[in-house]
Write an enzyme that holds these catalytic residues in place. Structure first.
Site, short mmCIF file in Angstrom:
data_model
loop_
_atom_site.label_atom_id
_atom_site.label_comp_id
_atom_site.label_asym_id
_atom_site.label_seq_id
_atom_site.Cartn_x
_atom_site.Cartn_y
_atom_site.Cartn_z
N ALA A 407 2.07 36.15 47.97
CA ALA A 407 0.97 35.57 47.20
C ALA A 407 0.92 36.24 45.84
CB ALA A 407 -0.35 35.78 47.93
N MET A 408 0.20 35.62 44.90
CA MET A 408 0.10 36.20 43.56
C MET A 408 -1.33 36.06 43.05
SD MET A 408 1.29 37.63 40.88
CE MET A 408 0.24 37.93 39.46
N GLU A 443 -5.39 39.81 47.61
CA GLU A 443 -5.34 39.12 46.31
C GLU A 443 -6.70 39.11 45.64
OE1 GLU A 443 -2.44 38.70 45.29
OE2 GLU A 443 -1.46 38.90 47.23
N HIS A 446 -7.48 42.31 43.93
CA HIS A 446 -6.83 42.41 42.62
C HIS A 446 -7.68 41.80 41.50
CE1 HIS A 446 -2.95 44.15 43.34
NE2 HIS A 446 -2.50 43.19 44.11
N GLU A 465 -0.93 47.99 43.48
CA GLU A 465 -0.48 47.51 44.78
C GLU A 465 -0.92 48.42 45.91
OE1 GLU A 465 0.08 44.71 45.04
OE2 GLU A 465 0.82 44.05 43.09
#
Ligand SMILES: [Zn+2]
Length: 1001
Positions: A407-408, A443, A446, A465
């Site tokens: 995933a991003m 995610e 983030h 990360e």
């Protein structure tokens, strides 16, 4: 001059390749050499031969592949174009001819050709550049970050993809600030063509006269006729075109099928780490933040998404639609995102009013519901945890059919591999659901940690990360306490990090990186798993309250800005008044970790003296080369209260003594309760003997039982203990009930299984395994009990699958019957038991079963089920069928993102090991074409080779990778070869005793 120039200049392979690339781009055909020249060429060739066998060359070659592929704008690399020595020398000849024209007579004849090809200006400028490089190359070719004389403040970005021709065009209008007078603007661009660039400032308009690309530096330099004065605010307009590539990076195409089965493509972006430059010319560094107004021009019937909500939509001619999005906050380029395609969605709202949507393939809306539930709860959780509101008005999650990573975290538009976001209630296993919850938690974390506050440079990637990988557990623990997720952290993250980090070929968490090719390499288990593990240790050291307070200080202080590792330590130090920086620096800056050896001595009735010492742990048990001293936060528990911490202290010297009060000589002492400290513990024999009854009667908490067995196995691999002794210990875990402890045992036995596969002890090992796992399987049975706990469901799949591989006839028989009912539709298998039953059927199955599995694969359109089936195929024991599995993996039926895992399944099967390795050797060029380096290929290489166990094989593998250069896998190959040698030593050391032990049980 040429001789000297080359002697002085081309010392490294990198320099050689750089010249090769530059020359290659100009299409030089200059080489009409004289004898004199030939002689020098011979000398240089000898020099090159040396370079070709150097380690550095391997590194540089990776860059070459990147450059090569960018020249052809995405065309796959042909094996005939692989860099051969002869090819290199030809290029050299051209370089020599060109750069030495003034001293070697008769070399100028090629020049007019050049001018025809590229025009005089460009040619001359390139020539000057090359001469400069040949002379002063060592300095010139070092990686440099972008100059800061001109910086962007705001981008207007328009993109118009053509989803049929696979191209896009774009336009960007950038408000820039000029800080120092200059005639040049340098920014990043790769694989795109800037058609026009114009700068407007103080009523002046200037077009760039020249645009010079450097493929190696991934930049474009816009050159203007006049100097742009300092302290100027300008507007830079650029129009550009590019290809919607199939590399899963930059702006790329992702294949899907319409309801009627028609093949279609979506346009998707993936920019981290350094691929925004493949989509639009920009200052593509995390610290150069700006705001963005994004506009997409798309076919009318397509969904268009970006980071922000839609502001305005207009219909255009030609069946097109223009979609304008709201302005983003100040952010880094790698977080910009766009998606254009056909999707359905489900929508919800978090309790603090953020609109959350999950986009799914058309017709699969309901599969987004689970992720939607998680995301809507996660947003307020983090808001509360960080005490900072989510900064954007919406949060979209989207399932992308072709996606290389998991995933991003693009700000406001998180993209996912389908298996990491879609839940089909009937067909999704509990394990998958759990990892989806973790991924969504990761995610979304983030969005604050990474997006709002961003690392200053990629050296600090681990901060992003490691932190997100830690906090995803915190968040899932909050949402799903029944998952007992922190215990799973230890087997999923912590022990995997220790295993990799004990190799000589590991690396420190913080790695200085420059060029993009180096950046790609650090998205590994050290950054994620070790990063998360040391943050967990720190969290434990300073305590939850101060940790949270420190996070708030950090995020508030640096919001919309950039940080380095030290900034986080400063904030946590302020919050906790503990010396965080001093404790943490050894963990982030050294590779590896210590083993803490401990002995104890009773003093009087109630005092115990602990003698502790630390040294670097090495997987092979050898003395470490480096002399490292860690600052180790140590805690201790005792049988007085197994769940309480009896004492904490810092071990910051090579050795020390500590006195424990209130401990009698019959009490056991456990170091590292909760398995929180990132180190191994080696107990004296007496201390270990005292602990073992507490394992058997489960008085010791699960995480301690788990940590103990994992440490023991590490000692075995390092030769500090014998395998037979540890197997006898494992036998003490027969009554074990905890899923995670069983996972740890299973992982260790899997390593041992690899060794056994090189002996004739397999039958005996299977018997040992059956004896160990059968009691727990009997307790759990096949049917989930009403209201059964989450971990028992996971444990059932784990244990039954193990028993299938240990050839338990009873289990295999039931599994096959269940498989039959599943295939003929009488009773579908629950998702959690499918892998078990598929493997049982396939393991000794014939061609008919294999065909049935393929048919099953073809009827499902759920990515998760396709994964499950295709990865089970590799457990067949029939060589003919295994060959078919490999062919299937490489066929169009399996997506490129998944084929690697199908081949891995063959490789980890002892029966398929050689076949997979031979396949790789003969098909490496094809695989390289397909993946162009990248982590999927690295993953494959790791599993192909690390399960061997002989010096001959280690040599063979080394030799293969010396001759066949595969860019980007240098570290993985060294790590895997190191593992082969560890296996070989382990086997030699323990073979006999192991045989005696296994035959006796
Ligand atoms: Zn991440």
């Amino acid at each position: 001059m040429y001789k000297n120039a080359l002697r002085g200049g081309i010392r490294t392979a990198k320099q050689a390749w750089r010249l090769k690339n530059e020359i290659g781009k100009l299409n030089l055909e200059l080489a009409k050499a004289n004898t004199d020249f030939e002689q020098h060429l011979c000398e240089e060739t000898a020099h090159l031969n040396e370079l070709l066998s150097s380690k550095q060359f391997v590194k540089v070659q990776k860059q070459f592949y990147r450059d090569y592929s960018s020249v052809s704008l995405g065309a796959p690399l042909k094996s005939s174009d692989a860099p051969l020595l002869g090819d290199l020398c030809n290029q050299y000849r051209a370089i020599l001819a060109y750069t030495s024209a003034d001293v070697v007579p008769g070399q100028k004849q090629g020049q007019p050709q050049h001018q025809q090809i590229r025009g005089a200006h460009k040619q001359q400028e390139t020539r000057m550049q090359q001469q400069e490089e040949v002379g002063g190359m060592a300095q010139k070719l070092e990686f440099k970050r972008l100059p800061t004389n001109v910086v962007p403040k705001h981008y207007e970005l328009l993109l118009q993809p053509d989803l049929e021709a696979f191209t896009f065009k774009g336009k960007t209008i950038v408000q820039v600030q000029v800080k120092k007078p200059t005639k040049q603007i340098v920014l990043n661009a790769l694989d795109i063509i800037i058609e026009e660039a114009q700068l407007e400032f103080e009523c002046t308009k200037m077009k760039a006269d020249r645009i010079v690309y450097s493929t190696d530096a991934e930049t474009a330099t816009l050159e203007f006729e006049k100097v742009i004065p300092a302290e100027t605010a300008g507007v830079l307009q650029m129009s550009f075109t590019g290809e919607l590539n199939d590399k899963m990076k930059g702006f790329y195409r992702s294949k899907y099928f319409s309801a009627s089965g028609e093949e279609r493509y979506a346009g998707v972006t993936q920019f981290e780490a350094t691929d925004a430059r493949r989509c639009f010319p920009c200052w593509d560094e995390p610290a150069i933040k700006a705001t963005f107004d994004i506009t997409l021009v798309v076919p009318k019937n397509r969904v268009a998404l970006s980071n922000m909500p839609v502001k305005k939509e207009d219909d255009l001619e030609g069946g097109l639609r223009r979609v304008r999005f709201d302005r983003t906050p100040i952010m880094s380029t790698y977080l910009v995102a766009c998606v254009v395609g056909e999707y359905d969605f489900v929508e919800g709202k978090s309790e603090d009013g953020i609109i959350v949507r999950v986009f799914t393939p058309v017709g699969k809306r309901e599969q987004g519901q689970f992720a939607l539930d998680v995301a809507t709860k996660v947003l307020p959780f983090y808001k509360d945890y960080f005490n900072i509101a989510y900064p954007l008005p919406k949060m979209d999650l989207i399932a992308i059919s072709d996606f290389s990573a998991g995933a991003m975290e693009n700000w406001g538009l998180v993209t996912y591999r389908e298996t990491f976001v879609l839940v089909d209630p009937k067909n999704t296993s509990l394990m998958r659901k759990q990892s989806i919850a973790l991924t969504v938690g990761h995610e979304i974390a983030h969005q604050w940690f990474g997006n709002l506050v961003t690392m200053e440079w990629w050296t600090h990637l681990w901060l992003n990360e490691g932190y997100a990988s830690f906090v995803e557990f915190l968040c899932v623990h909050h949402l799903f306490p029944e998952y007992d997720i922190w215990t799973q952290f230890v087997t999923d993250m912590y022990t995997r990090a220790l295993e990799l980090d004990s190799l000589k070929n590991s690396h420190p968490i913080e790695v200085p990186v420059g060029h993009p090719s180096e950046i790609d390499e650090i998205f590994d288990e050290i950054s994620y798993n070790k990063g998360a593990s040391v943050i967990r240790m720190l969290h434990d050291y300073i305590g939850e309250d101060d940790f949270r307070k420190g996070m708030n200080i950090y995020l508030t202080r640096h919001q919309y800005g950039n940080t380095s590792t030290e900034d986080l330590w400063t904030a946590l130090q302020e919050a906790s008044s503990k010396n965080v920086a001093e404790v943490m620096s050894s963990w982030t800056q050294y590779k590896g970790f210590p083993v803490v050896s401990v002995e104890s001595e009773q003093k009087g009735k109630t005092q115990r003296i602990l003698r502790l010492s630390q040294r670097k742990f090495t997987a092979d048990g050898s003395q470490a080369d480096e002399d490292c001293l860690w600052v180790v936060p140590i805690s201790v528990s005792t049988s007085r209260d197994p769940t309480a911490i009896a004492k904490t202290f810092l071990l910051d010297k090579p050795s020390m003594e500590v006195v424990l009060d209130g401990v009698t000589d019959s009490d056991w002492i456990k170091i590292n309760p909760g398995t929180v400290g990132y180190y191994r513990t080696r107990y004296s024999k007496e201390m270990l003997e005292q602990l073992m009854p507490a394992v058997k009667n489960m008085e010791l908490p699960p995480l301690d039982r788990l940590g103990l067995i994992d440490d023991m196995f590490a000692m075995v691999q390092a030769g500090h203990a014998s395998t037979a002794d540890v197997l006898a210990l494992v036998d003490g875990y027969r009554n074990e009930t905890n899923y995670t402890v069983w996972t740890a045992i299973t992982n260790s036995l899997t390593n041992l299984h690899v060794l056994i596969s090189h002996t004739d002890l397999m039958e005996d090992f299977h018997r040992f395994g059956r004896n160990l796992y059968e009691p727990v399987a009997q307790r759990l049975g096949w049917e989930p009990r009403e209201g059964e706990n989450h971990l028992d469901t996971l444990l059932r799949s784990l244990v039954l699958t193990r028993l299938v591989s240990f050839r338990s006839n009873d289990v295999i028989e039931v599994a096959r019957q269940r498989f039959r009912s599943h295939i003929n539709g009488t009773q579908p298998l629950p998702a959690d038991l499918r892998t078990t039953c598929y493997k049982a059927a396939l393991q000794d199955g014939n061609e008919q079963i294999f065909e049935e599995m393929l048919a099953l694969y073809r009827t499902t359109d759920l990515h998760e089920e396709q994964d499950r089936i295709s990865r089970a195929l590799g457990c067949s024991t029939d060589a003919k069928l295994l060959r078919r599995v490999i062919d299937f993996a490489m066929s169009g039926e399996v997506r490129a993102q998944d084929s690697v895992f199908v081949i891995v399944a063959v490789a980890i099967n002892p029966k398929g090991r050689d076949m997979a390795w031979e396949f790789f050797k003969s098909s490496n060029k094809q695989l390289l074409e397909r993946y162009q380096g990248g982590f999927l290929l690295t993953r494959l290489i790791k599993y192909l080779i690390e399960n061997y166990a002989s010096e001959e094989k280690a040599k063979e593998v080394e030799e293969f990778f010396r001759v066949t250069q595969i860019p980007g896998c240098e570290r993985t190959v060294s790590q895997a070869v190191e593992t082969i040698r560890l296996n070989a030593a382990w086997l030699e050391r323990d073979r006999e005793k192991l045989s005696t032990y296994l035959k006796s049980v």
